[in-house]
Design a protein around this motif. Structure first.
Motif: not given
Length: 315
Positions: A164-180
């Motif tokens: 969207a003309n660089r106004s919105v970011l799709v995260t891609g794969e998300i890092s999993r760091k929380t313990s729960f």
């Protein structure tokens, strides 16, 4: 599209407009008179959000459709009943490859009718998914093939992606760091005619908008990566700590996920968003807990709600 409709309740938050409020503002008295309850938008077990972004003083709208509901026609019918023009959509993003998020994709692509309309996907979405249970694996509906989505253009990505003309970011794969936040133990994917565990749902991703002077808006479909993992990853890849709003399915429903409510809310309190809008797969217990802990910022979502959030200049 969301799991619930509530056209009678209201919000004191000026950034939130329920269906009747914004319809009154946008339609003439004659048009409003023609609207009857049987032609109001409907709910279904699924999610879809139309995100329109205006950058600075530019009047050009960047339209992003995030997910497409569970039924083939639901989102298109709801858009018609709300007077929304899907031809304004410039890009479609799928949050992950589960059927309650891509069910309307083929109909929507045909309705938008644009040559090479980008549909942002992940390669895992095209695999056969299922859910394990006491009577074996229940197969899900299959994601449409590129040929079935023609003339749209499939764009597979695992990495963060600006749209969207660089106004919105799709995260891609998300890092999993929380313990729960440990994924979904009942998810399965078909590989070589065998159902294999798909606990981590690596194709799960979110949308991020950086709201000038206020912080990030994080929009999730089902948050299979974990709501806190998703928000923390959004902070990490943008370098922005402040989070203004969290909207979407928080995936805190069901016996397995309800165990995460307390820890999730504790982390969310530290993040301190100013707008919290649980949808779809959040579940009534988590909604109740969120409403109690965040009475000033919690919003009970409904199909048809309009969120108008503006940036501010910082001096």
């Amino acid at each position: 599209m969301d799991n619930t409709v509530d056209f009678a309740s209201y919000s004191r938050n000026p950034e939130v407009k329920t269906l009747w409020k914004w319809l009154r503002e946008r339609h003439s008295e004659e048009e409003r008179g023609a609207m009857v309850h049987r032609l109001m938008p409907v709910a279904e077990h699924g999610f879809s959000m139309l995100v329109n972004v205006f950058v600075d003083n530019d009047d050009v709208c960047r339209g992003v459709l995030f997910d497409t509901g569970v039924s083939s026609e639901g989102v298109v019918v709801n858009a018609q009943r709300m007077g929304l023009d899907l031809h304004t959509v410039d890009v479609v993003v799928l949050s992950h490859g589960h059927y309650d998020h891509f069910g309307g994709l083929q109909t929507i692509v045909k309705t938008i009718g644009k040559q090479d309309l980008p549909v942002i996907t992940h390669e895992n979405m095209f695999k056969q998914h299922g859910t394990d249970g006491p009577y074996g694996v229940r197969p899900h509906p299959v994601f449409p093939t590129p040929d079935q989505l023609s003339p749209a253009k499939i764009v597979n990505t695992k990495e963060p992606c600006l749209i969207a003309n660089r106004s919105v970011l799709v995260t891609g794969e998300i890092s999993r760091k929380t313990s729960f936040e440990r994924g979904c133990g009942l998810n399965r994917v078909l590989k070589d005619n065998n159902w294999e565990p798909d606990r981590w749902v690596l194709d799960d991703r979110a949308l991020i908008v950086n709201l000038k002077g206020r912080g990030l808006i994080v929009i999730v479909g089902c948050a299979h990566a974990g709501l806190i993992n998703t928000v923390r990853y959004a902070q990490e890849i943008t370098g922005i700590r402040r989070v203004y709003a969290v909207i979407g399915g928080f995936h805190l429903d069901g016996l397995e996920n309800e165990k995460l409510i307390s820890q999730t809310l504790g982390e969310l309190k530290q993040i301190n968003p100013q707008l919290i809008v649980p949808c779809h797969c959040t579940g009534w217990r988590a909604n109740y807990a969120l409403a109690e802990l965040f009475p000033q910022v919690y919003i009970h979502n409904s199909v048809g709600n309009l969120y108008q959030i503006e940036g501010i200049e910082e001096f």
